[in-house]
Design an enzyme around this catalytic site. Structure first.
Site, PDB file in Angstrom:
ATOM      1  CG  HIS A  72     158.937  16.792  72.151  1.00 34.01           C
ATOM      2  ND1 HIS A  72     159.734  17.394  73.095  1.00 34.01           N
ATOM      3  CD2 HIS A  72     157.683  16.788  72.659  1.00 34.01           C
ATOM      4  CE1 HIS A  72     158.976  17.735  74.134  1.00 34.01           C
ATOM      5  NE2 HIS A  72     157.730  17.371  73.892  1.00 34.01           N
ATOM      6  CD  GLU A 109     160.990  17.195  76.496  1.00 33.44           C
ATOM      7  OE1 GLU A 109     160.776  15.982  76.318  1.00 33.44           O
ATOM      8  OE2 GLU A 109     160.228  17.920  77.176  1.00 33.44           O
ATOM      9  CD  GLU A 165     154.523  19.945  72.828  1.00 35.19           C
ATOM     10  OE1 GLU A 165     153.664  19.465  73.558  1.00 35.19           O
ATOM     11  OE2 GLU A 165     155.683  19.495  72.752  1.00 35.19           O
ATOM     12  N   GLY A 217     156.863  21.695  80.595  1.00 37.70           N
ATOM     13  CA  GLY A 217     157.365  21.197  81.874  1.00 37.70           C
ATOM     14  C   GLY A 217     157.744  22.292  82.853  1.00 37.70           C
ATOM     15  CE  LYS A 224     157.356  15.754  77.740  1.00 39.75           C
ATOM     16  NZ  LYS A 224     157.705  17.123  78.019  1.00 39.75           N
ATOM     17  CB  SER A 275     152.510  23.765  81.721  1.00 39.92           C
ATOM     18  OG  SER A 275     153.907  23.600  81.897  1.00 39.92           O
ATOM     19  CG  ASN A 291     155.521  13.067  75.038  1.00 38.39           C
ATOM     20  OD1 ASN A 291     156.103  11.981  75.164  1.00 38.39           O
ATOM     21  ND2 ASN A 291     156.159  14.187  74.681  1.00 38.39           N
TER      22      ASN A 291
END
Ligand code: PGA
Length: 248
Positions: free
Chosen positions: A94, A96, A166, A172, A11, A211, A9
């Protein structure tokens, strides 16, 4: 046998030449792997990625789509467009987008419907926040996300879906769930999926994201219910991404 999958991904990273170089690096590095590799670049790259990957078995995913079929939605991209440009997968839910764009499971459910109606396989992301894990509510949270986002679909519609667990606190941040924490949640998710899918839940690939790096991928992927990874940061660098693919 479940598919082993490693999806990258990107991003909102990389400009044209950087992205094209990365695609080339990944194509040249993936040889005879029985791992299904998927790249999820930003929208402007979809077409070039499909072309650049056409001689390989690597597939292209979008990072998002709109829930409506078409119309006056300035700046949005539809599932029909993605399909027509050759994207075969699409990330939905996701964290985010849940956080910054306030996407909730009802909306995600509509996006999944749209994707399925265009023959695009959703990569559905779920996972708890740090405070939810600290208060031991992670199973309740993930269960609710799955329940709401996947409600109303039948076995045939859902059996090809890909799930990405996730934990938000691991995305991240450099912190990774331990293989045991991840395995525990993946087994829980599979159990939950079996309520709709019965024995087909055994066929669903459940990816871990948060991560994942070449250093920790092997131990994570060795867990019984971890069928691969959704890789953010480490997918922006071909050698790292390839090393993760080779960790199986
Ligand atoms: P990360 O991102 O690997 O950089 O933690 C994973 C993701 O958000 O898909």
């Amino acid at each position: 046998m479940r598919d082993k999958i490693v999806a990258g991904n990107w991003k909102m990273n990389l400009t044209k030449n950087e992205g094209l170089l990365l695609i080339e690096g990944v194509v040249n590095g993936v040889v005879n792997s029985d791992v299904k590799v998927i790249l999820a670049p930003p929208f402007p790259f979809i077409s070039d990625a499909v072309l650049g990957l056409s001689s390989s078995k690597i597939k292209v995913a979008a990072q998002n789509c709109h829930q409506e079929e078409s119309g006056a939605f300035t700046g949005e991209v539809s599932a029909a467009m993605l399909r027509s440009f050759g994207a075969e997968y699409c990330i939905v839910g996701h964290s985010e987008r849940r956080e910054y764009l306030k996407e909730d499971d009802q909306l995600i459910n509509r996006k999944i419907q749209r994707l399925i109606s265009h023959g695009i396989i959703p990569i559905f992301c779920c996972g708890e926040l740090l405070e939810e894990r600290e208060s031991d509510r992670q199973f309740e949270i993930v269960s609710d996300q799955i329940q709401s986002a996947l409600q109303g679909f039948n076995k045939d519609e859902l059996k090809n879906i890909i799930i990405a667990y996730e934990p938000v606190w691991a995305i991240g941040t450099g912190k990774t769930a331990t293989p045991q924490q991840a395995q525990e949640m993946h087994a829980f998710i599979r159990e939950k999926l079996s309520e709709v899918l019965s024995e087909n839940a055994e066929e669903v690939s459940i990816l871990y994201g948060g991560s994942v790096k070449p250093e920790n991928a092997r131990e994570l992927f060795a867990q019984k219910d971890i069928d691969g990874g959704l890789i953010g940061g480490a997918s922006l660098n071909a050698p790292d991404f390839l090393a993760i693919i080779q960790s199986f």
